[in-house]
Design a protein around this motif. Sequence first.
Motif, PDB file in Angstrom:
ATOM      1  N   UNK B 122      40.203  52.484  26.535  1.00 23.82           N
ATOM      2  CA  UNK B 122      40.032  51.921  27.974  1.00 23.82           C
ATOM      3  C   UNK B 122      39.132  50.772  27.861  1.00 23.82           C
ATOM      4  N   UNK B 123      37.952  51.172  27.212  1.00 22.62           N
ATOM      5  CA  UNK B 123      36.901  50.272  27.391  1.00 22.62           C
ATOM      6  C   UNK B 123      37.306  48.752  26.577  1.00 22.62           C
ATOM      7  N   UNK B 126      40.114  46.891  28.903  1.00 21.26           N
ATOM      8  CA  UNK B 126      39.573  46.322  29.793  1.00 21.26           C
ATOM      9  C   UNK B 126      38.587  45.112  29.426  1.00 21.26           C
ATOM     10  N   UNK B 127      38.010  45.391  28.423  1.00 25.55           N
ATOM     11  CA  UNK B 127      37.174  43.985  27.851  1.00 25.55           C
ATOM     12  C   UNK B 127      38.104  42.816  27.581  1.00 25.55           C
ATOM     13  N   UNK B 129      41.139  42.298  28.799  1.00 30.24           N
ATOM     14  CA  UNK B 129      41.766  41.667  29.747  1.00 30.24           C
ATOM     15  C   UNK B 129      40.786  40.692  30.641  1.00 30.24           C
ATOM     16  N   UNK B 130      39.164  41.124  30.369  1.00 33.78           N
ATOM     17  CA  UNK B 130      38.333  40.175  30.970  1.00 33.78           C
ATOM     18  C   UNK B 130      38.282  38.888  30.137  1.00 33.78           C
ATOM     19  N   UNK B 131      38.414  39.191  28.734  1.00 34.77           N
ATOM     20  CA  UNK B 131      38.438  38.011  28.090  1.00 34.77           C
ATOM     21  C   UNK B 131      39.659  37.096  28.095  1.00 34.77           C
ATOM     22  N   UNK B 133      40.941  36.678  30.926  1.00 35.17           N
ATOM     23  CA  UNK B 133      40.593  35.800  32.257  1.00 35.17           C
ATOM     24  C   UNK B 133      39.766  34.711  31.923  1.00 35.17           C
ATOM     25  N   UNK B 134      38.794  34.933  30.954  1.00 33.73           N
ATOM     26  CA  UNK B 134      37.900  33.693  30.414  1.00 33.73           C
ATOM     27  C   UNK B 134      38.687  32.889  29.949  1.00 33.73           C
ATOM     28  N   UNK B 159      45.311  46.439  35.119  1.00 41.28           N
ATOM     29  CA  UNK B 159      44.124  47.350  34.790  1.00 41.28           C
ATOM     30  C   UNK B 159      44.165  48.546  35.807  1.00 41.28           C
TER      31      UNK B 159
END
Lengths: 132, 307
Positions: B122-123, B126-127, B129-131, B133-134, B159
Motif C-alpha cells: 500500500x505504501x 501510494x508513493x 501514484x504521488x510520483x 503526479x510529480x 487511490x
Amino acid sequence: MLLPRGEIVLVVDDEVLIQFMLEDALNEEGYEVRVAGNAREALEVLAAEPRPLSALITDIRLGVGATGWEIAEQARLLRPGIPILYVSGDSREEFATRGVAGSELVTKPFLAEDVVSLLRMLAARKEAEGGL
Amino acid sequence: MEAALAEYLIHAPVFVRTVPGMITHWTTGATELYGYGWEEAQGRISHELLRTVFPEPLADIDHALVDQGHWQGLLTHTKSDGSTIWTESVWRLRQAADGRDARVVEINTDVTHRQLLARELDHRVKNTLAVVQGIARGSFRKTDRGDVQRFERRLIALSRAHDLLVRSAWSTASLGEVLGGTLQALGIEDRVEARGPDVALAAKSVVAYGLAFHELATNALKHGSLSNDVGRVLVDWELVGSKHDLIHLTWRELDGPPVSSPKQADFGSTLIKRALFAELGEQIDLRFEPDGLVCEFDGLVQNSSGL
C-alpha cells in the motif's frame, strides 16, 4: 490574496519527484523552499538555516534513518511552534498518537493545492494562537 | 490418521464464547497464539482480554452474526506479551436445541505477516501514484492546470478504491462505501441520495466502481445537476436475477440545468463505459435526459453477505 513572499518551507521526502511537485507548487504560491531527502539533511537545514522557517512538510517513511515523526519532534525542539504538515501513504492511523501538537496530515496522492491550503490554515492557526 | 487430526485440532487457534463474549472453551492453539492459558482466559470477555479492534461497530457485527449465523472479518488482537497481531476471524453461531445458551465458535488465523506485506505494498503504491503526479506536473507545465488537476483527482479516486481494498485484505468492499467515499471526497454527500441494500463488490470491481462514481460525480458538478444550487442526484440499486447475483444500479441527475448529449465523447464518459464494461462485462446505458444525465448498468455481486 497576498502571496507569502520570502517565507521558507522545508520539504522532506526521499522521492525526488514528490520533492519537485511540492517545490513547484509552493514556488508558484510565493514560498521559498528548502528540500531534504532524509532526516540528516532535514536536521542540517533546521539547525543551520539563518532565516525563520514558516513550516515543515515531511514524509513519514524516509527509507533509512529517522522517520518523519522523529524529524517533526526535533523540529519543534529546534524551532518551537513551527507548523508541521505530514504527508503519508499509509500512516493516518498512527497520526493521532504520533503527530506533534497542532500538526496536520495529508495522504498521498494529494493535490498540491490542498497542501498549500493546509499550510495557510496552519499559519493562520499559529497566528491566532500566538505561536504554539 | 484420527490421532493426527485430533492433534491438529488441538493446535487450531479456536475458542468458544457466549454471544456477549464470555469465554467457555479455549484450545491449546489459542494459548499458543495469544499466550494466555485456559486459567487466564476462562470466564473473561474475549474482546476485553484480547483488546480486540473491530473493523465496524461490534453491535453491527453481532447483529449480522445473529441474523446470518456467521461473520468473518479482519481483527487486531493484543497478545499476553503486549504485541499486536492481525487475525482473519471466522465466527459461527451455535444454538442449542432449546434455543437458549447460544455459543459462538471463533476461529482466528494469524495473518500478521500478510498484513504487513499488504501495508508495505500500500505504501509503495501510494508513493508511486504521488510520483506519477510529480511526473504529470513536470510534463504538462504548459497545459491548462485544470486538465492536470482532473488527472490528479482521477489518481486520487484510484487511490481511494485501493484504500478500501487494503482495509479488507483485497477481498471486497461494499457498494455503499465506494459511493460514500467518492461523495465525501468531493463534499457532495448531502446532495446525493443513495438507496439500496448492503452489497459486497468483488475486489476486481471496486476500482471500476470507484472510477465510474468519480467521473459521474465530477461531471455532475461541472456540467450537470450539481452545477446549480438546487440540483441533486439519486443513486439507487437493487439485487436482481434469479439468484440475486446482479446489481441493477441507476445514477440519475435531477433538477439540473438542461443538458444535451455532447457531440464528442469525452474521456470521462469513455472511462465510465470502458472501465465498467471491462470489469463487469455488461453494457452501460449512458443517456442525456432533459433533467440531467442518467447512467444505468447491471453488475455482478461478490455475494450479498460479503463472505
